[in-house]
Design a protein around this motif. Structure first.
Motif, PDB file in Angstrom:
ATOM      1  N   ARG A  65       2.483   5.435   5.202  1.00 40.81           N
ATOM      2  CA  ARG A  65       3.031   6.354   4.183  1.00 40.81           C
ATOM      3  C   ARG A  65       1.721   6.874   3.098  1.00 40.81           C
ATOM      4  NH1 ARG A  65       5.549   1.081   2.569  1.00 40.81           N
ATOM      5  NH2 ARG A  65       3.887   1.322   1.083  1.00 40.81           N
ATOM      6  N   ARG A  66       1.788   7.727   2.337  1.00 37.40           N
ATOM      7  CA  ARG A  66       0.725   8.221   1.647  1.00 37.40           C
ATOM      8  C   ARG A  66       0.305   7.175   0.613  1.00 37.40           C
ATOM      9  NH1 ARG A  66      -0.323  13.765   1.706  1.00 37.40           N
ATOM     10  NH2 ARG A  66       1.255  14.930   2.991  1.00 37.40           N
ATOM     11  N   ASP A  67       1.129   6.247  -0.056  1.00 32.94           N
ATOM     12  CA  ASP A  67       0.514   5.369  -0.836  1.00 32.94           C
ATOM     13  C   ASP A  67       0.124   4.168  -0.182  1.00 32.94           C
ATOM     14  OD1 ASP A  67       3.022   4.657   0.015  1.00 32.94           O
ATOM     15  OD2 ASP A  67       3.635   4.135  -2.018  1.00 32.94           O
ATOM     16  N   ALA A  68      -0.350   4.058   1.144  1.00 34.90           N
ATOM     17  CA  ALA A  68      -0.537   3.037   1.610  1.00 34.90           C
ATOM     18  C   ALA A  68      -2.011   2.453   1.166  1.00 34.90           C
ATOM     19  CB  ALA A  68      -0.428   2.955   3.324  1.00 34.90           C
ATOM     20  N   PRO A  69      -2.331   1.373   0.842  1.00 35.70           N
ATOM     21  CA  PRO A  69      -3.737   1.066   0.532  1.00 35.70           C
ATOM     22  C   PRO A  69      -4.817   1.252   1.772  1.00 35.70           C
ATOM     23  CG  PRO A  69      -2.345  -0.977   0.370  1.00 35.70           C
ATOM     24  CD  PRO A  69      -1.481   0.050   0.966  1.00 35.70           C
ATOM     25  N   PRO A  70      -6.065   1.630   1.247  1.00 39.01           N
ATOM     26  CA  PRO A  70      -7.003   1.736   2.256  1.00 39.01           C
ATOM     27  C   PRO A  70      -7.254   0.602   3.220  1.00 39.01           C
ATOM     28  CG  PRO A  70      -7.748   2.749   0.079  1.00 39.01           C
ATOM     29  CD  PRO A  70      -6.292   1.710  -0.185  1.00 39.01           C
ATOM     30  N   SER A  71      -7.148  -0.335   2.749  1.00 39.80           N
ATOM     31  CA  SER A  71      -7.386  -1.587   3.414  1.00 39.80           C
ATOM     32  C   SER A  71      -6.493  -1.785   4.542  1.00 39.80           C
ATOM     33  CB  SER A  71      -7.377  -2.961   2.625  1.00 39.80           C
ATOM     34  OG  SER A  71      -6.133  -3.099   2.105  1.00 39.80           O
ATOM     35  N   HIS A  72      -5.101  -1.450   4.256  1.00 38.81           N
ATOM     36  CA  HIS A  72      -3.931  -1.476   5.482  1.00 38.81           C
ATOM     37  C   HIS A  72      -4.576  -0.420   6.224  1.00 38.81           C
ATOM     38  CE1 HIS A  72      -0.861  -3.570   2.706  1.00 38.81           C
ATOM     39  NE2 HIS A  72      -1.848  -4.274   3.041  1.00 38.81           N
ATOM     40  N   VAL A  73      -4.885   0.933   6.136  1.00 39.43           N
ATOM     41  CA  VAL A  73      -5.222   2.141   6.798  1.00 39.43           C
ATOM     42  C   VAL A  73      -6.313   1.442   7.963  1.00 39.43           C
ATOM     43  CG1 VAL A  73      -6.030   4.544   7.193  1.00 39.43           C
ATOM     44  CG2 VAL A  73      -4.162   3.725   5.287  1.00 39.43           C
ATOM     45  N   ILE A  74      -7.288   0.725   7.228  1.00 35.05           N
ATOM     46  CA  ILE A  74      -8.527   0.312   8.077  1.00 35.05           C
ATOM     47  C   ILE A  74      -7.930  -0.675   9.118  1.00 35.05           C
ATOM     48  CG2 ILE A  74     -10.631  -1.001   7.689  1.00 35.05           C
ATOM     49  CD1 ILE A  74     -11.017   0.386   4.970  1.00 35.05           C
ATOM     50  N   LEU A  75      -7.236  -1.867   8.690  1.00 35.85           N
ATOM     51  CA  LEU A  75      -6.850  -2.564   9.569  1.00 35.85           C
ATOM     52  C   LEU A  75      -5.855  -2.137  10.509  1.00 35.85           C
ATOM     53  CD1 LEU A  75      -6.023  -5.713   7.244  1.00 35.85           C
ATOM     54  CD2 LEU A  75      -7.830  -5.336   8.780  1.00 35.85           C
ATOM     55  N   LEU A  76      -5.024  -1.137  10.453  1.00 38.79           N
ATOM     56  CA  LEU A  76      -4.260  -0.670  11.507  1.00 38.79           C
ATOM     57  C   LEU A  76      -5.156   0.353  12.367  1.00 38.79           C
ATOM     58  CD1 LEU A  76      -1.372  -0.051  12.587  1.00 38.79           C
ATOM     59  CD2 LEU A  76      -1.125   2.103  10.963  1.00 38.79           C
ATOM     60  N   ALA A  77      -6.076   0.958  11.941  1.00 35.01           N
ATOM     61  CA  ALA A  77      -7.034   1.828  12.537  1.00 35.01           C
ATOM     62  C   ALA A  77      -7.687   0.609  13.780  1.00 35.01           C
ATOM     63  CB  ALA A  77      -7.941   2.642  12.235  1.00 35.01           C
ATOM     64  N   LEU A  78      -8.207  -0.475  13.028  1.00 34.41           N
ATOM     65  CA  LEU A  78      -8.831  -1.397  13.871  1.00 34.41           C
ATOM     66  C   LEU A  78      -7.992  -1.917  14.915  1.00 34.41           C
ATOM     67  CD1 LEU A  78     -11.328  -3.097  14.138  1.00 34.41           C
ATOM     68  CD2 LEU A  78     -10.363  -4.942  12.419  1.00 34.41           C
TER      69      LEU A  78
END
Length: 96
Positions: A65-78
């Motif tokens: 989602r567009r409103d996902a926190p950056p920390s969640h995006v980083i962990l998902l990418a990890l």
């Protein structure tokens, strides 16, 4: 003879991809640690890791989602690059 010439670069390409995924995992893990430990959101360290990992998180950001926190995006990418790294290791073991 021709078949051997076509297959020979494959282990080198797999090694390169495996190394790139390993480096992505390292940088994303460091970024996740820095985001959680540094208190100032305008820190130069956070800025550095944001610049370095932006090409890695951009494709993953399109899945959440567009409103996902950056920390969640980083962990998902990890997670994505970690799984890809393990898959490349398994393919390399299978081919040897």
């Amino acid at each position: 003879m021709m078949w051997h010439a076509v297959i020979e670069p494959l282990p080198r390409i797999l090694f390169l991809l495996r190394f790139l995924c390993f480096m992505a995992v390292v940088y994303l893990a460091l970024h996740a640690i820095v985001v959680r430990t540094v208190a100032k959101p305008d820190s130069k360290l956070i800025w550095f890791f944001s610049i370095v990992t932006d090409p890695l998180t951009r494709p993953v950001r399109s899945w959440v989602r567009r409103d996902a926190p950056p920390s969640h995006v980083i962990l998902l990418a990890l997670l994505v690059y970690g799984v890809l790294w393990i898959c490349l290791i398994a393919v390399g073991k299978f081919l040897n």
